[in-house]
Write a protein that holds these residues in place. Structure first.
Motif, PDB file in Angstrom:
ATOM      1  N   LYS A 128      -4.394  13.920  -1.656  1.00  0.00           N
ATOM      2  CA  LYS A 128      -5.381  13.381  -2.595  1.00  0.00           C
ATOM      3  C   LYS A 128      -4.947  12.048  -3.184  1.00  0.00           C
ATOM      4  N   ARG A 129      -3.652  11.918  -3.452  1.00  0.00           N
ATOM      5  CA  ARG A 129      -3.192  10.650  -4.037  1.00  0.00           C
ATOM      6  C   ARG A 129      -3.383   9.507  -3.050  1.00  0.00           C
ATOM      7  N   MET A 130      -3.025   9.748  -1.797  1.00  0.00           N
ATOM      8  CA  MET A 130      -3.193   8.704  -0.790  1.00  0.00           C
ATOM      9  C   MET A 130      -4.676   8.400  -0.556  1.00  0.00           C
ATOM     10  N   GLN A 131      -5.511   9.411  -0.657  1.00  0.00           N
ATOM     11  CA  GLN A 131      -6.947   9.183  -0.509  1.00  0.00           C
ATOM     12  C   GLN A 131      -7.457   8.240  -1.604  1.00  0.00           C
ATOM     13  N   THR A 132      -6.973   8.440  -2.827  1.00  0.00           N
ATOM     14  CA  THR A 132      -7.387   7.584  -3.935  1.00  0.00           C
ATOM     15  C   THR A 132      -6.945   6.139  -3.720  1.00  0.00           C
ATOM     16  N   VAL A 133      -5.685   5.962  -3.288  1.00  0.00           N
ATOM     17  CA  VAL A 133      -5.166   4.610  -3.077  1.00  0.00           C
ATOM     18  C   VAL A 133      -5.881   3.935  -1.912  1.00  0.00           C
ATOM     19  N   CYS A 134      -6.062   4.673  -0.825  1.00  0.00           N
ATOM     20  CA  CYS A 134      -6.648   4.091   0.393  1.00  0.00           C
ATOM     21  C   CYS A 134      -8.128   3.776   0.245  1.00  0.00           C
ATOM     22  N   HIS A 135      -8.805   4.409  -0.706  1.00  0.00           N
ATOM     23  CA  HIS A 135     -10.227   4.148  -0.905  1.00  0.00           C
ATOM     24  C   HIS A 135     -10.474   3.251  -2.123  1.00  0.00           C
ATOM     25  N   ASP A 136      -9.433   2.694  -2.661  1.00  0.00           N
ATOM     26  CA  ASP A 136      -9.574   1.808  -3.822  1.00  0.00           C
ATOM     27  C   ASP A 136     -10.363   0.559  -3.425  1.00  0.00           C
ATOM     28  N   ASP A 137     -11.406   0.256  -4.171  1.00  0.00           N
ATOM     29  CA  ASP A 137     -12.299  -0.851  -3.808  1.00  0.00           C
ATOM     30  C   ASP A 137     -11.604  -2.204  -3.868  1.00  0.00           C
ATOM     31  N   SER A 138     -10.660  -2.367  -4.800  1.00  0.00           N
ATOM     32  CA  SER A 138      -9.962  -3.654  -4.904  1.00  0.00           C
ATOM     33  C   SER A 138      -9.100  -3.923  -3.670  1.00  0.00           C
ATOM     34  N   LEU A 139      -8.570  -2.860  -3.045  1.00  0.00           N
ATOM     35  CA  LEU A 139      -7.803  -3.019  -1.811  1.00  0.00           C
ATOM     36  C   LEU A 139      -8.690  -3.590  -0.715  1.00  0.00           C
ATOM     37  N   TRP A 140      -9.908  -3.053  -0.597  1.00  0.00           N
ATOM     38  CA  TRP A 140     -10.801  -3.505   0.473  1.00  0.00           C
ATOM     39  C   TRP A 140     -11.382  -4.881   0.187  1.00  0.00           C
ATOM     40  N   ARG A 141     -11.438  -5.254  -1.087  1.00  0.00           N
ATOM     41  CA  ARG A 141     -11.802  -6.647  -1.409  1.00  0.00           C
ATOM     42  C   ARG A 141     -10.798  -7.608  -0.775  1.00  0.00           C
ATOM     43  N   LYS A 142      -9.519  -7.293  -0.935  1.00  0.00           N
ATOM     44  CA  LYS A 142      -8.464  -8.156  -0.394  1.00  0.00           C
ATOM     45  C   LYS A 142      -8.470  -8.145   1.127  1.00  0.00           C
ATOM     46  N   LEU A 143      -8.683  -6.969   1.708  1.00  0.00           N
ATOM     47  CA  LEU A 143      -8.672  -6.854   3.165  1.00  0.00           C
ATOM     48  C   LEU A 143      -9.855  -7.574   3.805  1.00  0.00           C
ATOM     49  N   LEU A 144     -10.991  -7.581   3.122  1.00  0.00           N
ATOM     50  CA  LEU A 144     -12.158  -8.306   3.641  1.00  0.00           C
ATOM     51  C   LEU A 144     -11.837  -9.778   3.840  1.00  0.00           C
ATOM     52  N   TYR A 145     -11.182 -10.353   2.854  1.00  0.00           N
ATOM     53  CA  TYR A 145     -10.848 -11.773   2.964  1.00  0.00           C
ATOM     54  C   TYR A 145      -9.704 -11.996   3.953  1.00  0.00           C
ATOM     55  N   ALA A 146      -8.696 -11.114   3.911  1.00  0.00           N
ATOM     56  CA  ALA A 146      -7.522 -11.292   4.774  1.00  0.00           C
ATOM     57  C   ALA A 146      -7.874 -11.163   6.252  1.00  0.00           C
ATOM     58  N   ASP A 147      -8.719 -10.204   6.609  1.00  0.00           N
ATOM     59  CA  ASP A 147      -9.005  -9.917   8.014  1.00  0.00           C
ATOM     60  C   ASP A 147     -10.239 -10.635   8.545  1.00  0.00           C
ATOM     61  N   PHE A 148     -11.217 -10.911   7.666  1.00  0.00           N
ATOM     62  CA  PHE A 148     -12.461 -11.519   8.140  1.00  0.00           C
ATOM     63  C   PHE A 148     -12.799 -12.828   7.438  1.00  0.00           C
TER      64      PHE A 148
END
Length: 474
Positions: A128-148
């Motif tokens: 559950k802890r990893m699920q919370t971290v991996c689905h954090d919206d701020s993480l995907w904000r950064k990944l959107l810019y980094a990867d695309f």
């Protein structure tokens, strides 16, 4: 289940790995397009899906020496069952996994940032802890810019929206490699369609031998407006300014017309050429350049319509002109040369030679200039040195049109195919065939679509983004 975590490299590492692919050994993915009897839709079929090595290339490296393999049972970490491993090894693996989960949220998020998408999703299912971290919206904000290199959605957007956005762009990128598209046609012109231009995210304008302009809502597959009677000859070229507030049209009646957008009201007409206007472009904020069959280029004031100067030197029709920056343009001609011009003085800065036959088109992507013509080859140029740095071979007929977007080059040819090339490596990724039954005059691309037209009376739309919502505006 045993989950292996992989580190995803940064952009420079991805480029280094991609550059290892030998363009000469790469076979593009061939897509055949079969129009249906209704004339408005088509079905597509991939002829050789196994021949795209980019799909098999693992653009990440193993990181199991840094992050442990672990197993899940009842929502918590249990002993890893590794083959041929003793109990001490399994215990050590479990201890590493427990230490990893106990790290602060910010540190875990920073670690996960370096994982590839599949590994992140596997990690999210571990507890559950990893699920919370991996689905954090701020993480995907950064990944959107980094990867695309895409801007994230607003912070007020619903939870996980940026994750869904990332997933959709991941699927979109896969479609650009596999050629999975939804294909349909726009019909309405009564003769050949010479030119296309985007005037909005889903809005397209086309110019035809039938002397009309048509505006299309591509998403709805319908013509929303027809403008006729303003040009006395075929409409041969189109160009929209960066703000999408002005449209230029060039015609076989030897005039260039400037229109306001979106209402398509004539602002002024530029007269002076002795023959057809074959290409037009905006330069800076206050000038336009026209290229003509009369062997010349002319620079005009956007505000007054006054001719400022002429640029002569080509020995044949000037078939295309492309803006490089606010002070320079490149022209290509049937005399097989390209010329770099200073539009402030009218001086020819450099003549670039390398093609054996006449040139038909050019496109600048901010880094390199691409040119194509009668010999069927696309050459890549360094504008600053005048050097040809690569040659893209694959077409069997004249390359009539080129477009560049998002690290890809799209080409349309008299061999009736549309091809997609990797701008970094020169590899041909996709080859669409059978969609056109005659010569292709123009191709235009966006992040989600390729549109093409030619001697037929219809426009083909290849939609890579069909069904993917949300997507960042293209």
């Amino acid at each position: 289940m045993v989950y292996e975590l992989m580190f995803s490299p940064n952009a420079s590492e991805k480029k280094r790995l991609a550059d290892k692919i030998d363009p000469e050994s790469h076979v593009p993915t061939y897509i055949t397009i079969s129009p249906r009897k209704d004339g408005a839709t088509a079905k597509t079929k991939c002829l050789n899906p196994q021949h795209n090595p980019l799909l098999k290339k693992r653009l990440f490296v193993s990181s199991t020496s840094i992050l442990p393999m672990f197993r899940v049972r009842h929502g918590s970490f249990s002993r890893c069952r590794l083959p041929n491993s003793n109990s001490s090894t399994q215990t050590g693996c479990l201890e590493k996994a427990q230490r990893l989960v106990s790290l602060p949220f910010e540190i875990l998020s920073s670690i996960i940032f370096y994982l590839d998408y599949i590994s992140v999703q596997k990690l999210a299912r571990s507890c559950k802890r990893m699920q919370t971290v991996c689905h954090d919206d701020s993480l995907w904000r950064k990944l959107l810019y980094a990867d695309f290199q895409l801007p994230p959605l607003s912070k007020t957007a619903p939870s996980c929206t940026n994750l869904r956005l990332y997933q959709n762009h991941l699927r979109l990128g896969h479609r650009w490699l596999t050629g999975k598209v939804n294909t349909h046609f726009l019909q309405g012109h009564s003769d050949s369609i010479y030119c296309l231009e985007w005037i909005g995210q889903d809005m397209l304008v086309s110019g035809s031998k039938d002397k009309t302009l048509r505006v299309w809502d591509v998403s709805a597959s319908r013509c929303v407006r027809t403008v006729a009677g303003e040009h006395q000859g075929s409409i041969l070229c189109l160009m929209v300014n960066k703000e999408r507030s002005l449209l230029l049209t060039g015609s076989s009646d030897a005039t260039c017309v400037m229109w306001s957008l979106p209402d398509l009201v004539i602002v002024r007409t530029f007269r002076g050429h002795g023959d057809s206007v074959l290409s037009v472009c905006f330069v800076g904020g206050n000038r336009i350049v026209t290229a003509s069959k009369d062997f010349s280029l002319r620079v005009w004031s956007q505000e007054t319509g006054q001719e400022l100067l002429q640029m002569a030197g080509h020995l044949n029709s000037v078939n295309a002109v492309e803006a490089i920056d606010e002070h320079r343009v490149v022209s290509v001609s049937g005399d097989a040369t390209m010329r770099l011009w200073d539009v402030d003085t009218g001086e020819c800065i450099r003549v670039m030679q390398g093609h054996d036959l006449g040139l038909a088109c050019a496109r600048y992507n901010g880094k390199h200039l691409y040119s194509g013509g009668l010999e069927g080859k696309i050459k890549v140029w360094d504008v600053e040195t005048g050097e040809c740095v690569n040659t893209l071979v694959g077409h069997a007929g004249m390359v009539r049109s080129l477009d560049c977007v998002d690290g890809r080059v799209v080409s349309g040819s008299y061999d009736r195919t549309v091809k997609v090339w990797d701008a970094n490596t020169g590899v041909c990724l996709l080859s669409f065939q059978s969609g056109h039954s005659n010569w292709i005059y123009h191709v235009l691309s966006s992040g989600t679509r390729i549109v093409s037209s030619g001697q037929e009376k219809r426009i083909m739309v290849l939609d890579f983004g069909n069904g993917l919502t949300p997507l960042c505006p293209a």
